[in-house]
Design an enzyme around this catalytic site. Sequence first.
Site, PDB file in Angstrom:
ATOM      1  N   GLU A 281      -2.479  -0.663  -6.579  1.00 43.81           N
ATOM      2  CA  GLU A 281      -1.437  -0.358  -5.650  1.00 43.81           C
ATOM      3  C   GLU A 281      -2.193   0.784  -4.596  1.00 43.81           C
ATOM      4  O   GLU A 281      -2.569   1.772  -5.050  1.00 43.81           O
ATOM      5  CB  GLU A 281      -0.118   0.096  -6.036  1.00 43.81           C
ATOM      6  CG  GLU A 281       0.879   0.645  -5.308  1.00 43.81           C
ATOM      7  CD  GLU A 281       2.067   1.129  -5.902  1.00 43.81           C
ATOM      8  OE1 GLU A 281       3.309   0.921  -5.477  1.00 43.81           O
ATOM      9  OE2 GLU A 281       1.927   1.860  -7.072  1.00 43.81           O
ATOM     10  N   LYS A 341       6.145  -6.393  -2.746  1.00 44.17           N
ATOM     11  CA  LYS A 341       6.870  -5.612  -4.036  1.00 44.17           C
ATOM     12  C   LYS A 341       8.352  -5.939  -3.810  1.00 44.17           C
ATOM     13  O   LYS A 341       9.031  -5.566  -2.691  1.00 44.17           O
ATOM     14  CB  LYS A 341       6.705  -4.133  -4.346  1.00 44.17           C
ATOM     15  CG  LYS A 341       7.131  -3.423  -5.103  1.00 44.17           C
ATOM     16  CD  LYS A 341       6.699  -1.835  -5.123  1.00 44.17           C
ATOM     17  CE  LYS A 341       7.139  -0.959  -6.403  1.00 44.17           C
ATOM     18  NZ  LYS A 341       6.443   0.361  -6.365  1.00 44.17           N
ATOM     19  N   CYS A 391       3.559  -1.386 -10.119  1.00 44.41           N
ATOM     20  CA  CYS A 391       3.707  -0.095 -10.539  1.00 44.41           C
ATOM     21  C   CYS A 391       5.251   0.080 -11.242  1.00 44.41           C
ATOM     22  O   CYS A 391       5.407  -0.466 -12.141  1.00 44.41           O
ATOM     23  CB  CYS A 391       3.967   0.911  -9.262  1.00 44.41           C
ATOM     24  SG  CYS A 391       3.867   2.695  -9.809  1.00 44.41           S
TER      25      CYS A 391
END
Length: 542
Positions: A281, A341, A391
């Site tokens: 990321e 995301k 994440c």
Amino acid sequence: MTGRPFAAVTARTVRGVALRASAAVVAGLLLFASFPPRPLWFLAPVGLALLIGVLVAVPMRRRAGFGYGYLAGLGFLVPLLPWIGVYVGPLPWLALAAAEAVFVGLFGALVVHLRSLPVAPLWIAAAWSLTEWLRSSVPFGGFPWGRLAFGQPDGWFVSLAVVGGAPLVSFAVAATGAGLAAVVLTAYHRPRAARAWTVPVAVSLLGPLLAAAAWPLVRTPTEESSTVTVAAIQGSVPRLGLDFNAQRKAVLDNHVARTLELADDVAAGRAPAPDVVIWPENASDIDPLRNADAARDITAAAAAIAAPILVGAVLINGDGTTTNSVIVWDAQTGPGERHDKKIIQPFGEYLPWRSFFRLFSEYADRAGYFVPGDGDGTVTAGGIDIGVATCYEVAFDRAFRDSIDAGAQLLAVPTNNATFGDTEMTYQQLAMSRLRAVEHGRAVVVAATSGVSAIVAPDGRVQQSTPLFVPDALVAQVPVRADVTLASRLGAAPELLLCAAAVAAAGLALVRGRREKAGAAARTSTGAAGAPAGGRFDKEDL
């Protein structure tokens, strides 16, 4: 009449409250100590047993149970979450811990409420499942960090993830703790009553026995498995902290350079050629869809390694918002499929109630303007269907569940931990990836900007990992699978069943409590008193 008897009672009461409060905090500290990087997973049931013992050892009201539970929550979450405030000061960290401790307080109130039911330890464990579900759902989408399951990747209970995911693992830990509390209280108050031992011992052994039965279902790599070669690149960053990416070009250059070094190693025969390369990321906070230089550098890296790269990038939208994306980048065709995301972090990637919270912290406007994506979290690279949880997403059950439903054969967790410095955050997050590997029977590739990057086998073992803050590349053969585990098929059903059981038990306890109050006078007048049902935390047991 002197004041001495009253003073003596008051002193005893104060000492008792202080002792129970201290024990509750210690219980929370034991829960914290059970989490990585410490391999002390067995402290979790012990901590819960201590907390439940505090709540049932003497009669108390539900509000007192909430108070002791809240203290345990602070003892647990305050030391677990300091990475929240490592660069923004203690206020956000302590505020979050204080808010999330409310759910442990709710558990304390439920323990007091449920203690008189038959087989009480089992319903108390379900109550923990209910409060974990609530904490993972509200507010602002919830905050699952600190679920008991995430401290168990090295423990006995992790095998249950293949059956019921993280919720079943947490329930097994809670059931063991509740059973242990009942065993200790039975040994102290009713050691000669054979009937009284049945439920405490049975509930104490339930989790370990179920976990032992589940171990044959855990996926282990075999020579017959289809495999692919993957690489995880850890380029590291110029500096840590909120401004880690102020030198955005340097971060991108680091990941390009480390990929080129791997390409040299492949050409020299020092490393196998990967089928796909995974960057972390924020590997490119320069939007490569808008910046020709960034696109050219990524294309050069993909050409050198002769494999598609999953590039973690920040994309700028036309309305000024941003998207945290993972883009499949091919040397010949350029950018292709991408995962935007979907579960974005409140107070980090976006700020709810921005005008309100900026009154409390000068860092409020450092929160981003990210918007969530949609889709199923799956991209195809090098002919491999890869599920991506970026994440923060890995903490949520639904992230990889959607990917598996879409046919993901391999799982990837690109992450950026540079904003959390040298804290335990990266180890806590790696534990989540290990649990997800067992849950879905898939290898998981963790690519982190500054560490820890790792290759995780489908049975949750870490095959390779990097140190913190060191540029590195991991290359490994990993299995790819199309079949799914029982946990993947059942989805949210086990958690919903546990939560429903807790709600039903709470309703039953409410009805029973009202009936018992109504009949208390009659029982007292006749002197009738039956033996309490096995497994209750009754006053008679004390």
